[in-house]
Design a protein around this motif. Structure first.
Motif, mmCIF file in Angstrom:
data_model
loop_
_atom_site.group_PDB
_atom_site.id
_atom_site.type_symbol
_atom_site.label_atom_id
_atom_site.label_comp_id
_atom_site.label_asym_id
_atom_site.label_seq_id
_atom_site.Cartn_x
_atom_site.Cartn_y
_atom_site.Cartn_z
ATOM 1 N N PHE A 1 1.000 -1.286 -0.059
ATOM 2 C CA PHE A 1 -0.054 0.076 0.043
ATOM 3 C C PHE A 1 0.845 1.288 -0.078
ATOM 4 O O PHE A 1 1.751 1.404 0.690
ATOM 5 N N GLU A 2 0.331 2.093 -0.609
ATOM 6 C CA GLU A 2 1.120 3.794 -0.648
ATOM 7 C C GLU A 2 0.173 4.418 0.307
ATOM 8 O O GLU A 2 -0.728 5.001 -0.145
ATOM 9 N N PHE A 3 0.756 4.468 1.537
ATOM 10 C CA PHE A 3 -0.170 5.426 2.627
ATOM 11 C C PHE A 3 -0.254 6.616 2.277
ATOM 12 O O PHE A 3 -1.033 7.351 2.629
ATOM 13 N N GLU A 4 0.705 7.398 1.348
ATOM 14 C CA GLU A 4 0.416 8.894 1.112
ATOM 15 C C GLU A 4 -0.845 8.913 0.359
ATOM 16 O O GLU A 4 -1.323 9.988 0.012
ATOM 17 N N LYS A 5 -1.360 8.065 -0.119
ATOM 18 C CA LYS A 5 -2.707 8.208 -0.983
ATOM 19 C C LYS A 5 -3.769 8.116 -0.219
ATOM 20 O O LYS A 5 -4.931 8.662 -0.661
ATOM 21 N N TYR A 6 -3.679 7.884 1.212
ATOM 22 C CA TYR A 6 -4.929 8.032 2.118
ATOM 23 C C TYR A 6 -4.859 9.394 3.041
ATOM 24 O O TYR A 6 -3.956 9.699 3.465
ATOM 25 N N ASN A 7 -6.053 10.041 2.874
ATOM 26 C CA ASN A 7 -6.283 11.244 3.324
ATOM 27 C C ASN A 7 -7.053 11.101 4.635
ATOM 28 O O ASN A 7 -7.074 12.058 5.384
ATOM 29 N N GLU A 8 -7.794 9.867 4.627
ATOM 30 C CA GLU A 8 -8.749 9.836 5.855
ATOM 31 C C GLU A 8 -8.295 8.361 6.373
ATOM 32 O O GLU A 8 -7.646 7.597 5.708
ATOM 33 N N TRP A 9 -8.401 8.266 7.643
ATOM 34 C CA TRP A 9 -8.145 7.141 8.643
ATOM 35 C C TRP A 9 -9.072 6.888 9.525
ATOM 36 O O TRP A 9 -9.582 7.731 10.282
ATOM 37 N N VAL A 10 -9.388 5.596 9.669
ATOM 38 C CA VAL A 10 -10.408 5.286 10.949
ATOM 39 C C VAL A 10 -9.369 4.729 11.718
ATOM 40 O O VAL A 10 -8.529 4.070 11.719
ATOM 41 N N VAL A 11 -9.557 5.492 13.102
ATOM 42 C CA VAL A 11 -8.594 5.254 14.321
ATOM 43 C C VAL A 11 -9.495 4.371 15.210
ATOM 44 O O VAL A 11 -10.640 4.875 15.392
ATOM 45 N N PHE A 12 -8.849 3.581 15.761
ATOM 46 C CA PHE A 12 -9.281 2.710 16.950
ATOM 47 C C PHE A 12 -8.021 2.327 17.828
ATOM 48 O O PHE A 12 -7.007 2.363 17.302
ATOM 49 N N THR A 13 -8.565 1.948 19.168
ATOM 50 C CA THR A 13 -7.559 1.585 20.184
ATOM 51 C C THR A 13 -8.002 0.495 21.119
ATOM 52 O O THR A 13 -9.415 0.462 21.256
ATOM 53 N N ASP A 14 -7.270 0.022 22.032
ATOM 54 C CA ASP A 14 -7.453 -0.628 23.154
ATOM 55 C C ASP A 14 -8.546 -1.789 22.966
ATOM 56 O O ASP A 14 -9.509 -2.074 23.530
ATOM 57 N N LEU A 15 -8.126 -2.787 21.838
ATOM 58 C CA LEU A 15 -9.020 -3.845 21.553
ATOM 59 C C LEU A 15 -8.745 -4.952 22.673
ATOM 60 O O LEU A 15 -9.854 -5.434 23.124
ATOM 61 N N HIS A 16 -7.842 -5.237 23.021
ATOM 62 C CA HIS A 16 -7.621 -6.069 24.562
ATOM 63 C C HIS A 16 -8.114 -7.273 23.850
ATOM 64 O O HIS A 16 -8.770 -8.152 24.661
ATOM 65 N N CYS A 17 -7.524 -8.040 22.957
ATOM 66 C CA CYS A 17 -8.081 -9.448 22.428
ATOM 67 C C CYS A 17 -7.634 -10.315 23.513
ATOM 68 O O CYS A 17 -6.288 -10.384 23.682
ATOM 69 N N SER A 18 -8.400 -11.226 23.652
ATOM 70 C CA SER A 18 -8.468 -12.457 24.628
ATOM 71 C C SER A 18 -9.089 -13.601 24.098
ATOM 72 O O SER A 18 -10.016 -13.333 23.476
ATOM 73 N N PRO A 19 -9.072 -14.781 24.762
ATOM 74 C CA PRO A 19 -9.676 -15.832 24.486
ATOM 75 C C PRO A 19 -11.325 -15.663 24.834
ATOM 76 O O PRO A 19 -12.220 -15.952 23.896
ATOM 77 N N SER A 20 -11.595 -15.035 25.818
ATOM 78 C CA SER A 20 -13.085 -14.419 26.132
ATOM 79 C C SER A 20 -13.523 -13.534 25.353
ATOM 80 O O SER A 20 -14.872 -13.147 25.263
ATOM 81 N N SER A 21 -12.592 -12.661 24.732
ATOM 82 C CA SER A 21 -13.325 -11.462 23.507
ATOM 83 C C SER A 21 -13.110 -11.580 22.428
ATOM 84 O O SER A 21 -13.503 -10.757 21.659
ATOM 85 N N LEU A 22 -12.536 -12.859 21.909
ATOM 86 C CA LEU A 22 -12.038 -12.983 20.548
ATOM 87 C C LEU A 22 -13.117 -12.928 19.546
ATOM 88 O O LEU A 22 -13.252 -12.188 18.711
ATOM 89 N N THR A 23 -14.500 -13.333 19.902
ATOM 90 C CA THR A 23 -15.513 -13.160 18.904
ATOM 91 C C THR A 23 -15.963 -11.676 18.860
ATOM 92 O O THR A 23 -16.016 -11.172 17.897
ATOM 93 N N THR A 24 -15.854 -10.937 19.954
ATOM 94 C CA THR A 24 -16.239 -9.422 19.834
ATOM 95 C C THR A 24 -15.290 -8.838 19.107
ATOM 96 O O THR A 24 -15.586 -7.875 18.208
ATOM 97 N N CYS A 25 -13.911 -9.045 19.515
ATOM 98 C CA CYS A 25 -12.707 -8.578 18.747
ATOM 99 C C CYS A 25 -12.851 -8.773 17.121
ATOM 100 O O CYS A 25 -12.539 -7.732 16.241
ATOM 101 N N LEU A 26 -13.106 -9.913 16.937
ATOM 102 C CA LEU A 26 -13.257 -10.089 15.377
ATOM 103 C C LEU A 26 -14.322 -9.342 14.676
ATOM 104 O O LEU A 26 -14.217 -9.010 13.444
ATOM 105 N N ASN A 27 -15.458 -9.328 15.453
ATOM 106 C CA ASN A 27 -16.542 -8.590 14.725
ATOM 107 C C ASN A 27 -16.097 -7.212 14.902
ATOM 108 O O ASN A 27 -16.592 -6.296 13.758
ATOM 109 N N VAL A 28 -15.502 -6.575 15.923
ATOM 110 C CA VAL A 28 -15.009 -5.006 15.771
ATOM 111 C C VAL A 28 -14.061 -5.033 14.412
ATOM 112 O O VAL A 28 -14.082 -4.092 13.790
ATOM 113 N N LEU A 29 -13.117 -5.724 14.284
ATOM 114 C CA LEU A 29 -12.259 -5.796 13.180
ATOM 115 C C LEU A 29 -12.851 -5.884 11.914
ATOM 116 O O LEU A 29 -12.637 -4.906 10.908
ATOM 117 N N GLU A 30 -13.872 -6.562 11.671
ATOM 118 C CA GLU A 30 -14.615 -6.690 10.448
ATOM 119 C C GLU A 30 -15.247 -5.223 10.258
ATOM 120 O O GLU A 30 -15.653 -4.616 9.151
#
Length: 80
Positions: free
Chosen positions: A1-30
């Protein structure tokens, strides 16, 4: 990817993926990927992807890598 082509960014943080939250984390990533594609944006992750520092279960890692392998937008990840 050429990052300079992108003027907008979707920003997220603190996913804290673990076995108990894996399904939710995968849904968030999607949802993050879908939103970025709709906006023609890249993705910026600001840290705390895994819940436990220093140890990642293989099943969780494989599930996340499988999901990310389908992404069609660039992602920058900052450790934290």
């Amino acid at each position: 990817f050429e990052f300079e082509k992108y003027n907008e960014w979707v920003v997220f943080t603190d996913l804290h993926c673990s076995p108990s939250s894996l399904t939710t984390c995968l849904n968030v990533l999607e949802e993050v990927h879908r939103t970025a594609k709709e906006r023609g944006a890249g993705v910026l992750f600001l840290g705390d992807f895994w819940h436990h520092r220093g140890t990642v279960r293989v099943d969780c890692l494989n599930a996340v890598l499988n999901t990310l392998s389908e992404w069609e937008v660039p992602m920058i990840m900052i450790p934290g």
